[in-house]
Design a protein around this motif. Structure first.
Motif, PDB file in Angstrom:
ATOM      1  N   ILE A 355       0.841  -1.207   0.000  1.00 19.55           N
ATOM      2  CA  ILE A 355       0.000   0.000   0.000  1.00 19.55           C
ATOM      3  C   ILE A 355       0.867   1.245   0.000  1.00 19.55           C
ATOM      4  O   ILE A 355       0.671   2.179  -0.794  1.00 19.55           O
ATOM      5  CB  ILE A 355      -0.953  -0.016   1.220  1.00 19.55           C
ATOM      6  N   ILE A 356       1.862   1.261   0.898  1.00 19.98           N
ATOM      7  CA  ILE A 356       2.777   2.406   0.953  1.00 19.98           C
ATOM      8  C   ILE A 356       3.558   2.521  -0.357  1.00 19.98           C
ATOM      9  O   ILE A 356       3.698   3.608  -0.932  1.00 19.98           O
ATOM     10  CB  ILE A 356       3.748   2.278   2.136  1.00 19.98           C
ATOM     11  N   GLY A 357       4.060   1.381  -0.841  1.00 14.21           N
ATOM     12  CA  GLY A 357       4.909   1.396  -2.030  1.00 14.21           C
ATOM     13  C   GLY A 357       4.196   1.910  -3.263  1.00 14.21           C
ATOM     14  O   GLY A 357       4.745   2.729  -4.022  1.00 14.21           O
ATOM     15  N   THR A 358       2.974   1.453  -3.483  1.00 10.80           N
ATOM     16  CA  THR A 358       2.238   1.921  -4.657  1.00 10.80           C
ATOM     17  C   THR A 358       1.909   3.409  -4.548  1.00 10.80           C
ATOM     18  O   THR A 358       1.971   4.142  -5.544  1.00 10.80           O
ATOM     19  CB  THR A 358       0.953   1.104  -4.851  1.00 10.80           C
ATOM     20  N   LEU A 387      10.775   7.673  -6.488  1.00  8.86           N
ATOM     21  CA  LEU A 387      10.258   6.590  -7.321  1.00  8.86           C
ATOM     22  C   LEU A 387      10.940   5.272  -6.971  1.00  8.86           C
ATOM     23  O   LEU A 387      10.278   4.222  -6.868  1.00  8.86           O
ATOM     24  CB  LEU A 387      10.467   6.911  -8.798  1.00  8.86           C
ATOM     25  N   GLY A 388      12.254   5.308  -6.784  1.00  8.11           N
ATOM     26  CA  GLY A 388      12.991   4.096  -6.414  1.00  8.11           C
ATOM     27  C   GLY A 388      12.540   3.541  -5.076  1.00  8.11           C
ATOM     28  O   GLY A 388      12.437   2.326  -4.895  1.00  8.11           O
ATOM     29  N   ALA A 389      12.250   4.433  -4.118  1.00  6.41           N
ATOM     30  CA  ALA A 389      11.772   3.989  -2.809  1.00  6.41           C
ATOM     31  C   ALA A 389      10.437   3.263  -2.947  1.00  6.41           C
ATOM     32  O   ALA A 389      10.207   2.222  -2.314  1.00  6.41           O
ATOM     33  CB  ALA A 389      11.630   5.183  -1.868  1.00  6.41           C
ATOM     34  N   GLN A 396      10.447  -6.988  -3.883  1.00  7.19           N
ATOM     35  CA  GLN A 396      10.574  -8.297  -3.258  1.00  7.19           C
ATOM     36  C   GLN A 396       9.281  -8.742  -2.584  1.00  7.19           C
ATOM     37  O   GLN A 396       9.003  -9.936  -2.497  1.00  7.19           O
ATOM     38  CB  GLN A 396      11.729  -8.272  -2.242  1.00  7.19           C
ATOM     39  N   ILE A 397       8.496  -7.798  -2.117  1.00 10.78           N
ATOM     40  CA  ILE A 397       7.248  -8.148  -1.431  1.00 10.78           C
ATOM     41  C   ILE A 397       6.275  -8.840  -2.385  1.00 10.78           C
ATOM     42  O   ILE A 397       5.574  -9.790  -2.015  1.00 10.78           O
ATOM     43  CB  ILE A 397       6.594  -6.894  -0.814  1.00 10.78           C
ATOM     44  N   THR A 398       6.201  -8.379  -3.634  1.00 12.33           N
ATOM     45  CA  THR A 398       5.284  -9.011  -4.586  1.00 12.33           C
ATOM     46  C   THR A 398       5.660 -10.478  -4.807  1.00 12.33           C
ATOM     47  O   THR A 398       4.784 -11.351  -4.868  1.00 12.33           O
ATOM     48  CB  THR A 398       5.279  -8.262  -5.923  1.00 12.33           C
ATOM     49  N   SER A 507      -3.521  -3.061  -4.242  1.00 10.29           N
ATOM     50  CA  SER A 507      -2.861  -3.341  -2.952  1.00 10.29           C
ATOM     51  C   SER A 507      -3.846  -3.294  -1.796  1.00 10.29           C
ATOM     52  O   SER A 507      -3.661  -3.976  -0.780  1.00 10.29           O
ATOM     53  CB  SER A 507      -1.719  -2.354  -2.724  1.00 10.29           C
ATOM     54  N   LEU A 508      -4.895  -2.505  -1.930  1.00  9.72           N
ATOM     55  CA  LEU A 508      -5.894  -2.410  -0.857  1.00  9.72           C
ATOM     56  C   LEU A 508      -6.695  -3.697  -0.719  1.00  9.72           C
ATOM     57  O   LEU A 508      -7.292  -3.945   0.341  1.00  9.72           O
ATOM     58  CB  LEU A 508      -6.843  -1.239  -1.130  1.00  9.72           C
TER      59      LEU A 508
END
Length: 532
Positions: A355-358, A387-389, A396-398, A507-508
């Motif tokens: 959620i944070i990443g997207t 953008l990189g963050a 890796q989470i996906t 993601s939600l």
């Protein structure tokens, strides 16, 4: 479902490949295997970046400039088409054997590519190389899934983000050095010592239960999926470049892709052991992370393709070390990926990170859409870090969520599917962003030059002005091109932000399913308890 006979006489029942979680491994054992896995992943990621730098020299030596694009396309096609097949073969016949086979094929293709005496030979051998490369990435991820429980996987997967950053930055540097000081042949031969190291570590250190399956390979499904993937990649490679989007070639490929994939879905529901079990997508988490992975590939490859162009043409950065231009984005991705991996390992919680990443990815794209002719290098670097963050929260989470959503016996299919969606997303990202960028640059140049675009001296190809050619243009043309590229970047990243909103929504829908291995003793503790 076919009956699998698992030989695991030297292992406890938990080591069977169809079990719920991997057998406990000591940190030392995992670290040794990781050396081989990291080197193999480095091989897969470095190759195109190194070879890309040497392409002008290769063309000058072998000729056949009209076939230049096929050197890259043959590799990309073979990699994408073979990815799901490698994943399924690993599930059916054992991951170690298929992984070692993919390394050998990749090294054979590398050696033959270095020995090529014509462009035709090089294209054919690059396809062999790509066939092996399709198994490298899938093998690395699925073996990691078989060795380490999901709860502990985060701290190791951060290393793969480091490899990605190293390859992106170091690939062009290594390729340039080899081309200038050795010969282009060594851009392929360099793979041989690295591959031998990977082979040695995997053969000696990797211990997995042997697997034999009575299942028949889904040849029809493999052919249909290969046809569909190949058509999609060719559409994104040729569309708007070699052929117009509305040409009979592109429309024919689109029809073939649709027909192949529909037939594939029909076949997969009726075969005993499907190449890609469609039932996996009934798992909400698996379906959502596949969609998120597609969009991450979409955004990442779009950024990697167009940001260096902006930095070289508008900001005047050197093209010699083009990999360094992406360092801010890779730095953001690496640091966040490492931190997220450690947090997931300690807490077992992961849902918040996609959620944070997207959301951060949307913010980074919006920031980059503000790039103009006056934007400083420091400001653009900060935008790239954001953008990189965002990607660091997701890369890796996906994969972790995809693997945690399936049984261990389907680890290869889950890994290959996640990799495939990211690859196809990247292909579509480059194609769509390329079309948007080219259209906006062309329109801006025509507006600013008032129909005098021919003065550029680039054959009318308004979007293909190299930094060197630009320096020889009239100041009016230079200024117009700077504004055109800036406008093109605005369009690309604005659309990137819009598409990334879909990833936020996806993601939600993710659910916090406990990671397998959570609350269990660590591998080291378990090993010590069992020691005699």
């Amino acid at each position: 479902m076919s009956q699998q006979q698992v030989e695991a006489s030297a292992a406890t029942p938990s080591t069977a490949e169809g079990s719920a979680e991997p057998a406990p491994r000591s940190p030392r054992e995992i670290r040794l295997v990781m050396i081989g896995l990291v080197v193999a992943m480095l091989l897969a990621m470095l190759d195109n970046l190194i070879v890309g730098t040497a392409m002008p020299t290769i063309v000058g030596d072998l000729g056949g400039a009209e076939h230049l694009s096929w050197v890259v396309t043959a590799y990309t096609l073979a990699t994408a088409a073979s990815t799901p097949i490698w994943g399924k073969l690993g599930d059916l016949y054992g991951r170690k054997g298929t992984f070692l086979t993919s390394i050998v094929i990749f090294l054979l293709g590398s050696a033959l590519s270095g020995l090529s005496q014509s462009m035709t030979q090089l294209i054919a051998f690059r396809a062999v190389q790509g066939l092996g490369a399709g198994g490298l990435m899938v093998g690395v991820m699925s073996i990691m899934g078989a060795l380490v429980p999901p709860r502990d996987r985060g701290k190791y997967q951060g290393m793969f983000a480091a490899v990605m950053a190293l390859a992106t930055i170091g690939g062009p540097l290594v390729g340039g050095f080899i081309t200038d000081h050795l010969s282009w042949h060594w851009t392929f031969y360099i793979n041989l010592p690295l591959g031998i190291v990977a082979l040695a570590f995997i053969v000696v250190t990797l211990k997995l239960p042997k697997v034999r399956s009575n299942a028949k390979i889904d040849y029809i499904g493999a052919v249909l999926l290969t046809a569909g993937i190949t058509s999609l990649v060719l559409i994104t490679t040729w569309g708007g470049q070699q052929y117009a989007w509305g040409s009979k070639q592109i429309l024919g490929l689109a029809a073939l892709a649709v027909a192949s994939l529909i037939a594939f879905c029909y076949v997969e529901q009726r075969v005993e052991e499907p190449m890609l079990p469609l039932g996996l997508f009934r798992n909400l988490n698996f379906a959502m992370v596949s969609l998120i992975g597609f969009i991450v590939g979409f955004a990442m490859f779009g950024a990697v393709t167009f940001l260096p162009l902006y930095q070289q043409t508008v900001q005047g950065a050197s093209a010699t070390n083009s990999g360094l231009l992406l360092m801010p984005m890779m730095f953001g991705m690496l640091v966040v990926s490492l931190v997220v991996g450690q947090v997931v390992t300690k807490t077992g919680k992961y849902r918040i990170f996609p959620i944070i990443g997207t959301a951060v990815m949307v913010g980074g794209s919006l920031l980059l859409s503000t790039l103009s002719t006056d934007t400083s290098r420091f400001a653009s670097s900060c935008y790239m870090v954001v953008l990189g963050a965002g990607m660091g929260f997701l890369m890796q989470i996906t994969m972790l969520v995809a693997q945690n959503s399936v049984e261990l016996k389907d680890m290869g299919v889950a890994s290959s599917t996640a990799t495939l969606f990211r690859t196809i997303g990247g292909s579509f990202g480059v194609a769509l962003f390329g079309a948007l960028f080219n259209s906006r640059v062309t329109a801006t140049m025509k507006d600013l030059l008032h129909g005098k675009a021919a003065a550029m001296g680039s054959g009318g190809k308004l979007t293909q002005m190299s930094p060197e050619a630009l320096r020889h243009q009239d100041p009016t043309v230079q200024d117009a091109y700077h504004h055109a590229v800036s406008n093109g970047m605005h369009t690309v990243f604005l659309w990137g932000a819009l598409i990334s909103v879909v990833a936020v929504a996806a993601s939600l829908f993710l659910r916090e399913v406990p990671l397998r291995g959570a609350g269990k003793p660590s591998g080291e503790q378990s090993l010590e308890a069992a020691a005699v």
